[in-house]
Design a protein around this motif. Structure first.
Motif: not given
Length: 165
Positions: A129-134
């Motif tokens: 659900f998240s990639l590099n905090g986004k």
């Protein structure tokens, strides 16, 4: 509203998944290292007991006032959340939906295709659900990773619905 995923089909309770709140869930896993390590089945009660014991021991040793190291740990955790790549096991959500006895598979429906997994494999799925905090806005709202990590470089993307059949 486009980030909401419905779990429907042969279930007792229809579930609505909101990936936006999972960042605060203690069940989240770090996807950058999750598939690299040996996955151990952990007892939640045992993990909770260890965490409480560690906290109690620290409080006895250092007092109830939080030492600077704890503040540093909180800062590190905040940075990890802001910059991390996370997923969450799908199992608890499927179990809470209470699948019917005659349910045989789980369909992950995306914009372009439908991926069907047997229930035994779907219970091991990790939902990114998240990639590099986004949040995964462009190709999300969630990505589906098989429990064995075989599709870690090419997860199922653009999931719009999960259906139990």
């Amino acid at each position: 509203m486009e980030s909401i995923i419905m779990v429907t089909g042969k279930i007792k309770y229809q579930i609505t998944l909101d990936p936006g709140v999972w960042i605060f869930d203690d069940r989240k896993v770090d996807l950058t290292s999750y598939f690299d390590q040996e996955v151990e089945k952990e007892d939640e009660l045992e993990e909770y007991t260890k965490a409480v014991s560690k906290h109690w021991e620290r409080e006895i040793r250092e007092g109830a006032i939080y030492p600077p190291t704890l503040k540093t740990e909180r800062t590190y955790e905040r940075q990890r959340i802001l910059n991390g790549t996370f997923g969450i096991p799908l199992r608890p959500f499927l179990e809470n939906a209470e699948m019917s006895e005659d349910a045989q598979a789980v369909k992950f429906i995306s914009k372009d295709s439908v991926e069907t997994l047997p229930i035994s494999e779907a219970l091991e799925v990790i939902v990114g659900f998240s990639l590099n905090g986004k949040p995964l806005k462009e190709d999300g709202p969630i990505h589906v990773y098989y429990g064995n990590g075989s599709n870690v470089l090419n997860p199922i993307k653009h999931i719009t619905k999960i259906e139990i059949v």
